[in-house]
Design an enzyme around this catalytic site. Structure first.
Site, mmCIF file in Angstrom:
data_model
loop_
_atom_site.group_PDB
_atom_site.id
_atom_site.type_symbol
_atom_site.label_atom_id
_atom_site.label_comp_id
_atom_site.label_asym_id
_atom_site.label_seq_id
_atom_site.Cartn_x
_atom_site.Cartn_y
_atom_site.Cartn_z
ATOM 1 C CG ASN A 158 24.715 52.001 -68.138
ATOM 2 O OD1 ASN A 158 24.045 50.971 -68.079
ATOM 3 N ND2 ASN A 158 24.338 53.071 -68.802
ATOM 4 C CD GLU A 255 14.258 51.284 -72.771
ATOM 5 O OE1 GLU A 255 14.807 52.298 -73.239
ATOM 6 O OE2 GLU A 255 13.051 51.235 -72.494
ATOM 7 C CB CYS A 289 21.619 54.851 -72.717
ATOM 8 S SG CYS A 289 20.387 54.950 -71.405
ATOM 9 C CD GLU A 467 13.478 48.981 -69.480
ATOM 10 O OE1 GLU A 467 14.433 49.727 -69.206
ATOM 11 O OE2 GLU A 467 13.532 47.743 -69.433
HETATM 12 P P1 NDP Z 1 26.173 45.507 -75.246
HETATM 13 O O1 NDP Z 1 25.185 45.661 -76.332
HETATM 14 O O2 NDP Z 1 27.556 45.159 -75.600
HETATM 15 O O3 NDP Z 1 25.690 44.387 -74.221
HETATM 16 C C1 NDP Z 1 24.407 44.449 -73.612
HETATM 17 C C2 NDP Z 1 24.050 43.063 -73.098
HETATM 18 O O4 NDP Z 1 23.766 42.197 -74.193
HETATM 19 C C3 NDP Z 1 25.163 42.385 -72.308
HETATM 20 O O5 NDP Z 1 24.587 41.657 -71.254
HETATM 21 C C4 NDP Z 1 25.770 41.473 -73.350
HETATM 22 O O6 NDP Z 1 26.492 40.403 -72.800
HETATM 23 C C5 NDP Z 1 24.548 41.011 -74.092
HETATM 24 N N1 NDP Z 1 24.788 40.495 -75.428
HETATM 25 C C6 NDP Z 1 25.875 40.653 -76.224
HETATM 26 N N2 NDP Z 1 25.691 40.016 -77.404
HETATM 27 C C7 NDP Z 1 24.471 39.452 -77.364
HETATM 28 C C8 NDP Z 1 23.687 38.683 -78.285
HETATM 29 N N3 NDP Z 1 24.136 38.362 -79.493
HETATM 30 N N4 NDP Z 1 22.458 38.286 -77.909
HETATM 31 C C9 NDP Z 1 21.953 38.629 -76.695
HETATM 32 N N5 NDP Z 1 22.651 39.336 -75.782
HETATM 33 C C10 NDP Z 1 23.883 39.756 -76.102
HETATM 34 O O7 NDP Z 1 26.089 46.855 -74.415
HETATM 35 P P2 NDP Z 1 26.980 47.285 -73.154
HETATM 36 O O8 NDP Z 1 26.818 46.308 -72.056
HETATM 37 O O9 NDP Z 1 28.335 47.606 -73.655
HETATM 38 O O10 NDP Z 1 26.226 48.617 -72.704
HETATM 39 C C11 NDP Z 1 26.414 49.831 -73.323
HETATM 40 C C12 NDP Z 1 25.301 50.104 -74.308
HETATM 41 O O11 NDP Z 1 24.038 50.009 -73.671
HETATM 42 C C13 NDP Z 1 25.364 51.498 -74.870
HETATM 43 O O12 NDP Z 1 25.137 51.499 -76.248
HETATM 44 C C14 NDP Z 1 24.246 52.224 -74.166
HETATM 45 O O13 NDP Z 1 23.762 53.313 -74.853
HETATM 46 C C15 NDP Z 1 23.246 51.141 -73.971
HETATM 47 N N6 NDP Z 1 22.383 51.457 -72.839
HETATM 48 C C16 NDP Z 1 21.068 51.793 -73.093
HETATM 49 C C17 NDP Z 1 20.240 52.166 -72.063
HETATM 50 C C18 NDP Z 1 18.804 52.498 -72.312
HETATM 51 O O14 NDP Z 1 18.011 52.413 -71.385
HETATM 52 N N7 NDP Z 1 18.408 52.875 -73.514
HETATM 53 C C19 NDP Z 1 20.728 52.237 -70.682
HETATM 54 C C20 NDP Z 1 22.102 51.820 -70.533
HETATM 55 C C21 NDP Z 1 22.883 51.461 -71.598
HETATM 56 P P3 NDP Z 1 28.057 40.670 -72.439
HETATM 57 O O15 NDP Z 1 28.105 41.787 -71.483
HETATM 58 O O16 NDP Z 1 28.530 39.423 -71.869
HETATM 59 O O17 NDP Z 1 28.696 41.004 -73.743
#
Ligand code: NDP
Length: 493
Positions: A158, A255, A289, A467
Site C-alpha cells: 500500500n 507492523e 493499516c 517505526e
Molecule cells: P501480506 O502479509 O500478504 O504480505 C506482506 C509481505 O510479506 C509481502 O512482501 C509478502 O510477499 C511477504 N510474505 C508473504 N508470506 C511470507 C512469509 N511466509 N514469510 C515472509 N514474508 C512473507 O500483506 P499485504 O502485502 O497483503 O499487505 C496488507 C497487510 O499489511 C494488511 O493486513 C495491512 O494491515 C498490513 N499493513 C500494516 C501496516 C502497518 O504499518 N502496521 C502498513 C501497511 C499494511 P508477497 O507480496 O509476495 O506475498
C-alpha cells in the site's frame, strides 16, 4: 484517453545488489499491473537462492566499514538522499500510482514526501547516537549504541517506497546494512530508492533490493546471517515471520493489520469529525493499516454526522488515478477488490444497513480497473464480520453508542490494537478515553497523520516494535554496556 498512454515502467533489472542492477531470470516471473487498466507495466523475477546469497554477502562486506564511520558522515549521505527523493518526487509519484493504483493527488504529496522526511530525520539523528556515562563511585560504566548488523525488511503494497524508507533510514543511520523485499504487487519504487541512495553516496552493498513472493521473504527470515527482520504486512504473515525468525533468534519488528476504533462524541466539531472519518476510511482507497474503520458515533450527533458524511462522500471523485482531479483510485488488485466486495456482502447478510455505495464500478475508458465505490454501513453491531475483521478497502462502519465507559469497552473488544482516534472538544475526556484504549498510535481530533517524529506501531495482534522517531533507533541498534574498574579487583579467592 489516458488509458492509451504508454504505461511501461520496466526497470533495467529485477534486483539491486552491491550498487548495481542484477538479473537472474531463473526466478519466479512477477508481473506488476496497473490497477486502473490491469495492464502489465513491468516484469521482474523473484530472487533465486544465488541472488539472496549475493545480497547477504554484499551487505556483510559493506556493513563494518559503514558502522565505523562517524554518525555525521552517515547522516550526510541520508540527508542527500532526502534531497534526491524530493527532486524525483513527481517521477516516484507516477511510479507509485502505476504500481498501486493510488491517485496522483495522494502519491504526489505523501509517498516520496514521507520517504524523504524519514531520510532527513534519521540523517540528523545519525550524529546524535550517543550512549550514557553511569557513575559508580570511583568506577563507572559506559553504554554505546552498536548496529545490529544485517537487517532485512519485507514490505506491503500500500505504501511501497514509504515502507522501504521507514525501515531503511533508521537502519542505515544506526550503521546497519539493509536488504529489502518489496511486495510482489509493487516491486518498482524500492529500486528507485536504491538508485537514489547510490547517487547520494551510500557505499555499495548497504541497501539492496531483492524481489520475490512470500518464499523469498521466508528465506530472508530464516537466513542465519541476517540479524533482524522487519515486516509490514498482515497478521498471519507476521506470525509466520516470528516463527521463522525464532530458529536464529532474530530481532523482529512487526507492523501488522488493524481494525481501529474512531470515537466521535456529541460535542465534537462536526466537520472535523467527518473529515477524520473520511480520511481514516477512504484515503488510499481504504488500503491503510491504521484506518479507523469502526466509527463509533454518540447518539446525540449521529444524525448530523451521518448526513454530512453522506453529503461529503457523494462528492468523492472516483476515477483515473493519473488525473490529478481524481480523489480515489481503484483497489490495488482484483483480488483485493473482491475481498472488499465479499465483506460488503457479509455486511448486508448479517443485517448492517448499507447507506452508501457497496458496488464495483466500471469506469469509462478504464473498464478493466478494480474500482469500487466508497461504502458506508450504518447500524453495525459489534459481532458482525465487518466490525471484527480487517477489510483493507473503502468500507466504513458506523456503530452507535451512548456512554463513554461502554464505548471504551467495545473499542477494546478486538484482537487488534494498531490505532485509535477520539473527536471531542472536552480535552479531559479525550485524554481519559485515549488512556484506556488499547492501541499503539492514537489521535485526538485528527486521524491517520504520521509525522516522522512520532513513533508508529501497534499492540496486541497489530504487531511489536515501533517505526519512526527516536523509538526506531531502539529497534535498529543494540546497547553495549562497558564497566570500567578504576580501583583494584576485589576477589574472595
Ligand atoms: P501480506 O502479509 O500478504 O504480505 C506482506 C509481505 O510479506 C509481502 O512482501 C509478502 O510477499 C511477504 N510474505 C508473504 N508470506 C511470507 C512469509 N511466509 N514469510 C515472509 N514474508 C512473507 O500483506 P499485504 O502485502 O497483503 O499487505 C496488507 C497487510 O499489511 C494488511 O493486513 C495491512 O494491515 C498490513 N499493513 C500494516 C501496516 C502497518 O504499518 N502496521 C502498513 C501497511 C499494511 P508477497 O507480496 O509476495 O506475498
Amino acid at each position: 484517453m489516458s488509458h492509451q498512454k504508454p504505461y511501461k515502467v520496466q526497470p533495467s533489472a529485477s534486483h539491486y545488489i552491491n550498487g548495481a542492477y542484477v538479473e537472474d531470470t531463473a526466478g519466479t516471473l512477477i508481473e506488476s499491473r496497473y490497477a486502473a487498466t490491469n495492464e502489465v507495466i513491468a516484469k521482474v523475477y523473484g530472487a533465486t537462492p544465488n541472488i539472496i546469497e549475493h545480497a547477504v554477502k554484499a551487505a556483510q562486506n559493506a556493513q563494518k566499514e559503514w558502522a565505523a564511520r562517524p554518525g555525521i558522515e552517515r547522516g550526510r549521505i541520508l540527508l542527500r538522499a532526502a534531497e534526491l527523493l524530493r527532486q524525483r518526487n513527481d517521477e516516484i509519484a507516477r511510479i507509485e500510482t502505476l504500481d498501486t493504483g493510488k491517485a496522483m493527488q495522494e502519491t504526489l504529496y505523501v509517498d516520496a514526501v514521507s520517504a524523504a522526511d524519514n531520510f532527513e530525520y534519521f540523517g540528523h539523528i545519525a550524529a546524535t547516537l550517543t550512549g550514557e556515562h553511569i557513575p559508580l563511585g570511583e568506577s563507572f560504566a559506559l553504554t554505546k549504541h552498536e548496529p545490529v548488523g544485517i537487517c532485512a525488511g519485507i514490505g506491503a503494497w500500500n505504501y511501497p517506497i514509504q515502507v522501504a524508507s521507514w525501515k531503511a533510514a533508521p537502519a542505515l543511520a544506526c550503521g546497519n546494512a539493509f536488504i529489502f523485499k518489496p511486495s510482489e504487487v509493487t516491486p518498482l519504487s524500492a529500486l528507485v530508492l536504491a538508485e537514489i541512495l547510490t547517487e547520494a553516496g551510500l557505499p555499495d552493498g548497504l541497501f539492496n533490493v531483492v524481489q520475490g513472493l512470500g518464499d523469498v521473504g521466508a528465506s530472508l527470515t530464516a537466513h542465519p546471517e541476517i540479524d533482524k527482520i522487519s515486516l509490514t504486512g498482515s497478521v498471519p504473515t507476521g506470525a509466520r515471520v516470528m516463527a521463522g525468525a525464532a530458529e536464529s533468534l532474530k530481532l523482529v519488528t512487526l507492523e501488522l493489520g488493524g481494525k481501529s476504533p474512531l470515537i466521535i462524541f456529541d460535542d465534537a466539531d462536526l466537520e472535523n469529525a467527518v473529515s477524520g472519518a473520511l480520511l481514516g476510511n477512504f484515503y488510499s482507497t481504504g488500503q491503510v493499516c491504521s484506518n479507523g474503520t469502526r466509527v463509533f458515533v454518540q447518539s446525540g450527533i449521529k444524525e448530523a454526522f451521518t448526513k454530512r458524511l453522506l453529503e461529503r462522500t457523494a462528492k468523492i471523485k472516483l476515477g483515473d488515478p493519473l488525473d490529478e482531479e481524481t480523489q480515489m483510485g481503484p483497489m490495488v488488485s482484483a483480488k483485493q477488490r473482491d475481498i472488499a466486495l465479499s465483506y460488503i456482502e457479509k455486511g448486508k447478510a448479517e443485517g448492517a444497513e448499507l447507506i452508501f455505495g457497496g458496488n464495483a464500478v466500471t469506469m469509462q475508458g478504464l473498464e478493466n480497473g478494480h474500482f469500487i465505490e466508497p461504502t458506508i454501513f450504518a447500524n453495525v453491531k459489534d459481532h458482525m464480520s465487518i466490525a471484527r475483521e480487517e477489510i483493507f478497502g473503502p468500507v466504513l462502519s458506523i456503530l452507535d453508542f451512548d456512554e463513554e465507559k461502554d464505548v471504551i469497552a467495545r473499542a477494546n473488544d478486538c484482537e487488534f490494537g494498531l490505532a485509535a482516534g477520539v473527536f471531542t472538544r472536552d480535552i479531559a475526556r479525550a485524554h481519559r478515553v485515549i488512556g484506556e484504549l488499547q492501541a499503539g498510535t492514537c489521535w485526538i481530533n485528527n486521524y491517520n497523520i504520521t509525522p516522522v517524529g512520532v513513533p508508529f506501531g501497534g499492540v496486541k495482534r497489530s504487531g511489536m516494535g515501533r517505526e519512526n522517531a527516536k523509538a526506531a533507533i531502539e529497534h535498529y541498534s543494540q546497547i553495549k554496556s562497558i564497566y570500567v574498574e578504576m580501583g583494584d579487583v576485589d576477589a574472595p579467592y
